[in-house]
Design an enzyme around this catalytic site. Sequence first.
Site, PDB file in Angstrom:
ATOM      1  N   LYS A  41       0.851  -1.228  -0.009  1.00  0.00           N
ATOM      2  CA  LYS A  41       0.196  -0.075  -0.103  1.00  0.00           C
ATOM      3  C   LYS A  41       0.861   1.154  -0.018  1.00  0.00           C
ATOM      4  O   LYS A  41       1.199   1.771   1.037  1.00  0.00           O
ATOM      5  CB  LYS A  41      -0.880  -0.006   1.051  1.00  0.00           C
ATOM      6  CG  LYS A  41      -2.408   0.803   1.183  1.00  0.00           C
ATOM      7  CD  LYS A  41      -2.033   2.253   0.784  1.00  0.00           C
ATOM      8  CE  LYS A  41      -1.755   3.056   1.854  1.00  0.00           C
ATOM      9  NZ  LYS A  41      -1.811   4.547   1.421  1.00  0.00           N
ATOM     10  N   GLU A  43      -0.666   7.313  -1.172  1.00  0.00           N
ATOM     11  CA  GLU A  43      -1.492   8.047  -2.252  1.00  0.00           C
ATOM     12  C   GLU A  43      -1.144   9.025  -2.982  1.00  0.00           C
ATOM     13  O   GLU A  43      -1.921   9.484  -3.885  1.00  0.00           O
ATOM     14  CB  GLU A  43      -3.135   8.061  -1.895  1.00  0.00           C
ATOM     15  CG  GLU A  43      -3.558   9.133  -0.654  1.00  0.00           C
ATOM     16  CD  GLU A  43      -2.968   8.838   0.633  1.00  0.00           C
ATOM     17  OE1 GLU A  43      -3.120   9.785   1.445  1.00  0.00           O
ATOM     18  OE2 GLU A  43      -2.139   7.930   0.871  1.00  0.00           O
ATOM     19  N   SER A  57       4.682   8.383  10.404  1.00  0.00           N
ATOM     20  CA  SER A  57       4.868   9.325  11.710  1.00  0.00           C
ATOM     21  C   SER A  57       4.522   8.231  12.817  1.00  0.00           C
ATOM     22  O   SER A  57       4.378   7.119  12.854  1.00  0.00           O
ATOM     23  CB  SER A  57       3.464  10.269  11.689  1.00  0.00           C
ATOM     24  OG  SER A  57       2.432   9.429  12.059  1.00  0.00           O
ATOM     25  N   CYS A 112      13.100  11.416   7.180  1.00  0.00           N
ATOM     26  CA  CYS A 112      13.416  11.078   8.470  1.00  0.00           C
ATOM     27  C   CYS A 112      14.777  11.192   8.808  1.00  0.00           C
ATOM     28  O   CYS A 112      15.004  11.095  10.074  1.00  0.00           O
ATOM     29  CB  CYS A 112      12.839   9.643   9.041  1.00  0.00           C
ATOM     30  SG  CYS A 112      13.482   8.415   8.212  1.00  0.00           S
ATOM     31  N   GLU A 167       8.452  16.666  15.228  1.00  0.00           N
ATOM     32  CA  GLU A 167       9.032  16.642  13.872  1.00  0.00           C
ATOM     33  C   GLU A 167       8.209  17.544  12.880  1.00  0.00           C
ATOM     34  O   GLU A 167       7.096  17.532  12.872  1.00  0.00           O
ATOM     35  CB  GLU A 167       8.932  15.208  13.310  1.00  0.00           C
ATOM     36  CG  GLU A 167       9.313  14.943  12.087  1.00  0.00           C
ATOM     37  CD  GLU A 167       9.058  13.438  11.490  1.00  0.00           C
ATOM     38  OE1 GLU A 167      10.170  13.063  10.821  1.00  0.00           O
ATOM     39  OE2 GLU A 167       8.205  12.859  11.917  1.00  0.00           O
TER      40      GLU A 167
END
Length: 486
Positions: free
Chosen positions: A178, A181, A231, A286, A387
């Site tokens: 997945k 998107e 996240s 990250c 973050e």
Amino acid sequence: MPITQPGLTANYVAGEWQSGDACEKLPVTDPATGETLGAVPDSGRADVDRAVAAAVAAFPAWRRTPVAERARVLFRLKALLDQHHDELAISLSREHGKNVAETWGEVQRGIENVEHAAGMPTLMMGDALEDVARDVDCATWRQPIGVFAVITPYNFPVMIPLWFWPYAVAAGNTVVLKPSEQDPLTHQRVVELAEQAGLPAGVLNVVHGRQATVAALIDHPDVAGVSFVGSSQVAKIIYERAALAGKRVQALGGAKNHMIVLPDADPEMVADAVVGSVFGSAGQRCLAGSVVVGVGDAYGPMREGILDGAASLKVGRGLDDGVDMGPVISRAHRDRVNGFIDEGERDGARLLMDGRRLHVPGYPEGHWVGPTVFEDVTPAMPIGREEVFGPVAGLARAPNLEAALEMLAASRYGNAASIFTNSGRAAREFRYRAGISMIGINIGVAAPMAFFPFGGTRNSFYGDLKAQGRDAVSFFTDQRVVISRW
């Protein structure tokens, strides 16, 4: 098929591209121009069920395929990725926004993972010892487990899927991917190349969608394990939810990476490394540095070097010549980053460079945030502890290395950290005490190569086995220990 034409992105199930049952289509846009590049289905449970069923059906035959034959598929894929390297980099720059030098590097890092996974005939080898007791021998065998779900983010949409599914399939598993998107088009091309390389139908499947699609995938009873990057908040939820159902989970989360500069460091080298770390990929990675700590007399030269370097960056569309930094992925993310900058000002951090009102000529619809630099940032401020995932640097001062390490220890994240110094003693002390999984010494982006593990600690990682390297082999296989007497 051309991946830049609108409307051509679909699910990939049992070797076929399918539009899925979803009525809603999610647009994929160029973040620099606002142009629609395509649309993906917001897949529902029935779409997920079909993809998992295809993976389940493909597993027995793929597991029985000799590991050397599985590896040859990846060797052929690696050759095809090399052949289409430039095409993939240009496509990725269009849908993500990074400049082509950055996207070329991302594709290269993905290729390196395919290359490493192709060594599975060696990587999967077990151990054996005879006469562990009188006339008793013991051996271990690594075996594939079944169907794995791989859920990946927008920031590295080619590389991060390749952290996972090549290892999974080389080990004999099947996969349902997945992707994000927001920018799935280029990896769709990678899937086409995998099919061309000879990957059998059902071994790799793709479903598009959002939160409901992810939930259906991780809850599916036939999914044995989950690999996730996103996240920290979502990583924790996925880890708890999937682990409670007895699944293997590796969930990589967010970061607040500190870079510590000592007075003996080379100021020019520091400026280049820090600017590249903070502002590369518009800060959407990250491993981006976000808090830069100047120790003692290092602070002044460090501050000026960062400001000069940030001011020299050309911001624009990644496909244009000479561009150093592209847009952020979406209007919503631009607003989120700008909200952090607003809050930093309200909290008393001193704004030295403001990227909120940047306009790039010719691209009025772009999601622009220019290089932004704060000083006097503290861990009590959201700008110093959360973050941001954007091109925002927070500068802080420390009287000595001990105080700088205390700042690092106060962060709830533990993804990466760097020190800049010419002192081997200081570098060793930092490495020994930092408590961070990925450590750079005079390196701004502490990114391990494919044959080393990638992943953090604290709230940056949930699980036991990380991405890449030997951990990937261990995660996607189970050891069978056979004790025999004849």
